[in-house]
Every structure is written in structure tokens, then in C-alpha cells.
Design a protein around this motif. Structure first.
Motif, PDB file in Angstrom:
ATOM      1  N   GLY A  43       0.822  -1.212   0.000  1.00 56.23           N
ATOM      2  CA  GLY A  43       0.000   0.000   0.000  1.00 56.23           C
ATOM      3  C   GLY A  43       0.851   1.255   0.000  1.00 56.23           C
ATOM      4  O   GLY A  43       2.025   1.239   0.354  1.00 56.23           O
ATOM      5  N   VAL A  44       0.237   2.341  -0.409  1.00 57.00           N
ATOM      6  CA  VAL A  44       0.866   3.655  -0.369  1.00 57.00           C
ATOM      7  C   VAL A  44      -0.074   4.551   0.426  1.00 57.00           C
ATOM      8  O   VAL A  44      -1.278   4.604   0.148  1.00 57.00           O
ATOM      9  CB  VAL A  44       1.094   4.218  -1.784  1.00 57.00           C
ATOM     10  CG1 VAL A  44       1.671   5.619  -1.725  1.00 57.00           C
ATOM     11  CG2 VAL A  44       2.008   3.294  -2.577  1.00 57.00           C
ATOM     12  N   PHE A  45       0.473   5.242   1.424  1.00 59.95           N
ATOM     13  CA  PHE A  45      -0.337   6.015   2.350  1.00 59.95           C
ATOM     14  C   PHE A  45       0.135   7.464   2.369  1.00 59.95           C
ATOM     15  O   PHE A  45       1.336   7.738   2.408  1.00 59.95           O
ATOM     16  CB  PHE A  45      -0.249   5.394   3.747  1.00 59.95           C
ATOM     17  CG  PHE A  45      -0.667   3.952   3.755  1.00 59.95           C
ATOM     18  CD1 PHE A  45      -1.987   3.605   3.928  1.00 59.95           C
ATOM     19  CD2 PHE A  45       0.260   2.942   3.531  1.00 59.95           C
ATOM     20  CE1 PHE A  45      -2.393   2.279   3.902  1.00 59.95           C
ATOM     21  CE2 PHE A  45      -0.123   1.613   3.500  1.00 59.95           C
ATOM     22  CZ  PHE A  45      -1.452   1.286   3.686  1.00 59.95           C
ATOM     23  N   PHE A  46      -0.823   8.363   2.355  1.00 62.13           N
ATOM     24  CA  PHE A  46      -0.529   9.794   2.322  1.00 62.13           C
ATOM     25  C   PHE A  46      -0.849  10.425   3.669  1.00 62.13           C
ATOM     26  O   PHE A  46      -1.875  10.109   4.282  1.00 62.13           O
ATOM     27  CB  PHE A  46      -1.343  10.468   1.216  1.00 62.13           C
ATOM     28  CG  PHE A  46      -1.037   9.899  -0.140  1.00 62.13           C
ATOM     29  CD1 PHE A  46       0.076  10.338  -0.854  1.00 62.13           C
ATOM     30  CD2 PHE A  46      -1.831   8.914  -0.697  1.00 62.13           C
ATOM     31  CE1 PHE A  46       0.377   9.809  -2.092  1.00 62.13           C
ATOM     32  CE2 PHE A  46      -1.546   8.370  -1.942  1.00 62.13           C
ATOM     33  CZ  PHE A  46      -0.430   8.821  -2.636  1.00 62.13           C
ATOM     34  N   LEU A  47       0.042  11.303   4.115  1.00 63.24           N
ATOM     35  CA  LEU A  47      -0.105  11.978   5.401  1.00 63.24           C
ATOM     36  C   LEU A  47      -0.056  13.483   5.215  1.00 63.24           C
ATOM     37  O   LEU A  47       0.675  13.985   4.359  1.00 63.24           O
ATOM     38  CB  LEU A  47       1.042  11.602   6.345  1.00 63.24           C
ATOM     39  CG  LEU A  47       1.300  10.130   6.629  1.00 63.24           C
ATOM     40  CD1 LEU A  47       2.597   9.972   7.407  1.00 63.24           C
ATOM     41  CD2 LEU A  47       0.160   9.539   7.409  1.00 63.24           C
ATOM     42  N   ASP A  48      -0.825  14.187   6.037  1.00 62.74           N
ATOM     43  CA  ASP A  48      -0.696  15.643   6.180  1.00 62.74           C
ATOM     44  C   ASP A  48       0.036  15.899   7.483  1.00 62.74           C
ATOM     45  O   ASP A  48      -0.260  15.275   8.501  1.00 62.74           O
ATOM     46  CB  ASP A  48      -2.075  16.319   6.278  1.00 62.74           C
ATOM     47  CG  ASP A  48      -2.706  16.569   4.931  1.00 62.74           C
ATOM     48  OD1 ASP A  48      -1.989  16.589   3.917  1.00 62.74           O
ATOM     49  OD2 ASP A  48      -3.936  16.747   4.898  1.00 62.74           O
ATOM     50  N   ILE A  49       0.962  16.830   7.449  1.00 63.07           N
ATOM     51  CA  ILE A  49       1.728  17.174   8.640  1.00 63.07           C
ATOM     52  C   ILE A  49       1.633  18.679   8.838  1.00 63.07           C
ATOM     53  O   ILE A  49       1.957  19.445   7.922  1.00 63.07           O
ATOM     54  CB  ILE A  49       3.201  16.758   8.485  1.00 63.07           C
ATOM     55  CG1 ILE A  49       3.281  15.262   8.178  1.00 63.07           C
ATOM     56  CG2 ILE A  49       3.995  17.118   9.730  1.00 63.07           C
ATOM     57  CD1 ILE A  49       4.567  14.834   7.555  1.00 63.07           C
ATOM     58  N   LYS A  50       1.163  19.073  10.008  1.00 67.49           N
ATOM     59  CA  LYS A  50       1.102  20.494  10.353  1.00 67.49           C
ATOM     60  C   LYS A  50       2.164  20.757  11.414  1.00 67.49           C
ATOM     61  O   LYS A  50       2.149  20.162  12.489  1.00 67.49           O
ATOM     62  CB  LYS A  50      -0.285  20.859  10.863  1.00 67.49           C
ATOM     63  CG  LYS A  50      -1.317  20.806   9.763  1.00 67.49           C
ATOM     64  CD  LYS A  50      -2.622  21.399  10.227  1.00 67.49           C
ATOM     65  CE  LYS A  50      -3.604  21.589   9.167  1.00 67.49           C
ATOM     66  NZ  LYS A  50      -4.237  20.828   8.415  1.00 67.49           N
ATOM     67  N   ILE A  51       3.076  21.643  11.080  1.00 61.80           N
ATOM     68  CA  ILE A  51       4.189  21.948  11.964  1.00 61.80           C
ATOM     69  C   ILE A  51       3.862  23.227  12.726  1.00 61.80           C
ATOM     70  O   ILE A  51       3.566  24.258  12.110  1.00 61.80           O
ATOM     71  CB  ILE A  51       5.492  22.101  11.153  1.00 61.80           C
ATOM     72  CG1 ILE A  51       5.765  20.796  10.393  1.00 61.80           C
ATOM     73  CG2 ILE A  51       6.653  22.479  12.061  1.00 61.80           C
ATOM     74  CD1 ILE A  51       6.903  20.869   9.415  1.00 61.80           C
ATOM     75  N   PRO A  52       3.899  23.194  14.051  1.00 62.25           N
ATOM     76  CA  PRO A  52       3.582  24.398  14.824  1.00 62.25           C
ATOM     77  C   PRO A  52       4.680  25.458  14.657  1.00 62.25           C
ATOM     78  O   PRO A  52       5.833  25.131  14.365  1.00 62.25           O
ATOM     79  CB  PRO A  52       3.497  23.903  16.263  1.00 62.25           C
ATOM     80  CG  PRO A  52       4.289  22.643  16.291  1.00 62.25           C
ATOM     81  CD  PRO A  52       4.215  22.054  14.912  1.00 62.25           C
ATOM     82  N   THR A  53       4.316  26.696  14.869  1.00 60.78           N
ATOM     83  CA  THR A  53       5.286  27.782  14.718  1.00 60.78           C
ATOM     84  C   THR A  53       6.412  27.699  15.740  1.00 60.78           C
ATOM     85  O   THR A  53       7.497  28.206  15.484  1.00 60.78           O
ATOM     86  CB  THR A  53       4.599  29.158  14.804  1.00 60.78           C
ATOM     87  OG1 THR A  53       3.888  29.232  16.034  1.00 60.78           O
ATOM     88  CG2 THR A  53       3.659  29.377  13.639  1.00 60.78           C
ATOM     89  N   ASP A  54       6.160  27.026  16.878  1.00 60.01           N
ATOM     90  CA  ASP A  54       7.215  26.886  17.876  1.00 60.01           C
ATOM     91  C   ASP A  54       7.920  25.525  17.813  1.00 60.01           C
ATOM     92  O   ASP A  54       8.539  25.092  18.767  1.00 60.01           O
ATOM     93  CB  ASP A  54       6.694  27.168  19.283  1.00 60.01           C
ATOM     94  CG  ASP A  54       5.502  26.325  19.662  1.00 60.01           C
ATOM     95  OD1 ASP A  54       4.973  25.607  18.788  1.00 60.01           O
ATOM     96  OD2 ASP A  54       5.088  26.381  20.826  1.00 60.01           O
ATOM     97  N   TYR A  55       7.815  24.855  16.650  1.00 58.90           N
ATOM     98  CA  TYR A  55       8.564  23.621  16.405  1.00 58.90           C
ATOM     99  C   TYR A  55      10.046  23.959  16.452  1.00 58.90           C
ATOM    100  O   TYR A  55      10.439  25.003  15.957  1.00 58.90           O
ATOM    101  CB  TYR A  55       8.173  23.060  15.030  1.00 58.90           C
ATOM    102  CG  TYR A  55       8.931  21.828  14.620  1.00 58.90           C
ATOM    103  CD1 TYR A  55       8.533  20.583  15.065  1.00 58.90           C
ATOM    104  CD2 TYR A  55      10.040  21.916  13.788  1.00 58.90           C
ATOM    105  CE1 TYR A  55       9.233  19.454  14.688  1.00 58.90           C
ATOM    106  CE2 TYR A  55      10.737  20.789  13.415  1.00 58.90           C
ATOM    107  CZ  TYR A  55      10.329  19.557  13.863  1.00 58.90           C
ATOM    108  OH  TYR A  55      11.017  18.437  13.499  1.00 58.90           O
ATOM    109  N   PRO A  56      10.884  23.194  17.050  1.00 64.26           N
ATOM    110  CA  PRO A  56      10.746  21.820  17.510  1.00 64.26           C
ATOM    111  C   PRO A  56      10.344  21.678  18.979  1.00 64.26           C
ATOM    112  O   PRO A  56      10.441  20.593  19.543  1.00 64.26           O
ATOM    113  CB  PRO A  56      12.153  21.262  17.309  1.00 64.26           C
ATOM    114  CG  PRO A  56      13.043  22.407  17.606  1.00 64.26           C
ATOM    115  CD  PRO A  56      12.287  23.614  17.094  1.00 64.26           C
ATOM    116  N   PHE A  57       9.886  22.745  19.583  1.00 62.29           N
ATOM    117  CA  PHE A  57       9.522  22.668  21.001  1.00 62.29           C
ATOM    118  C   PHE A  57       8.125  22.104  21.223  1.00 62.29           C
ATOM    119  O   PHE A  57       7.776  21.750  22.346  1.00 62.29           O
ATOM    120  CB  PHE A  57       9.685  24.035  21.664  1.00 62.29           C
ATOM    121  CG  PHE A  57      11.091  24.532  21.534  1.00 62.29           C
ATOM    122  CD1 PHE A  57      12.100  23.965  22.282  1.00 62.29           C
ATOM    123  CD2 PHE A  57      11.408  25.512  20.620  1.00 62.29           C
ATOM    124  CE1 PHE A  57      13.418  24.377  22.139  1.00 62.29           C
ATOM    125  CE2 PHE A  57      12.725  25.938  20.468  1.00 62.29           C
ATOM    126  CZ  PHE A  57      13.729  25.367  21.228  1.00 62.29           C
TER     127      PHE A  57
END
Length: 122
Positions: A43-57
Motif C-alpha cells: 500500500g501507499v499512504f498519504f499523510l498531512d503534517i502540520k508543523i507548529p510555529t514553535d517547532y521543535p519545542f
């Protein structure tokens, strides 16, 4: 960012990941291959990733776009991983490590952290 450069220099073999567009570096997409020996192999799986503005904390939010029947993936595709929780997140973690853990979770479900108890009881 440093993470984008690291991924471009040494791309992973079991997934691809990067910003959705150059206009917004806080929204990424990933494509992962189903792990060998698991029901998701091939299978092939698609993800959405939302990175917070205070990443990597703070941890990113990861959601499957592809519908997946799995105890640790909620009906809206939200991923349940210790590392994505407040207590489990560590600024030393990277997006690549999160995607690796998400892929590993497909082959190794954790019924203790089930988003869907009915699926976990199967």
C-alpha cells in the motif's frame, strides 16, 4: 530549514516528505510505503503534517489522508503515538523520525493507545 536540507541530501527509502508548497513551510505532506510483512504491505499512504510555529519545542500534528483501518489511527486519520503527545515529545525528534515511527506503527499496533477500541479488540 535544516531538516529539509538533511532529507534532500539523504532521502529515506520507505517514504518521501516535504513542504506542500514553498509558500507555507508549516504544512508538509508525506507518502509512506506499507511495511513489508504487514497487512499494509504494497500500500501507499498519504499523510498531512502540520508543523507548529514553535517547532521543535512542540510536536507536529500528523494525519493520514488515506483511509486506514488501524487501532491507532482515528476515524479522521489522526495518529496516536506517544512521541506526538506533550509528555512524549522531545525537541531532538525530527519530522523524519515521526514518519518512521508512524510507518512502524502500521506493522506494530499498540492496543493500549487505541483511537478506536473496537478495532483494537479484533
Amino acid at each position: 530549514t535544516k531538516e529539509m536540507n538533511d532529507i534532500e541530501k539523504d532521502p529515506p527509502t520507505s517514504f518521501s516528505v516535504g513542504p506542500t508548497s514553498t509558500d507555507d513551510l508549516f504544512k508538509w505532506t508525506a507518502t509512506i510505503d506499507g511495511p513489508k510483512g504487514s497487512p499494509y504491505e504494497g500500500g501507499v499512504f498519504f499523510l498531512d503534517i502540520k508543523i507548529p510555529t514553535d517547532y521543535p519545542f512542540r510536536a507536529p500534528k500528523v494525519r493520514y489522508v488515506t483511509k486506514v483501518y488501524h487501532p491507532n489511527i482515528g476515524p479522521e486519520g489522526m495518529v496516536s503515538l506517544d512521541m506526538l503527545c506533550c509528555d512524549g515529545w522531545n525537541p531532538a525528534l525530527t519530522i523524519s523520525k515521526v514518519i518512521c515511527a508512524t510507518r512502524h506503527q502500521l506493522a506494530s499496533p499498540n492496543p493500549e493507545e487505541a483511537n478506536d477500541p473496537e478495532i483494537a479488540n479484533l
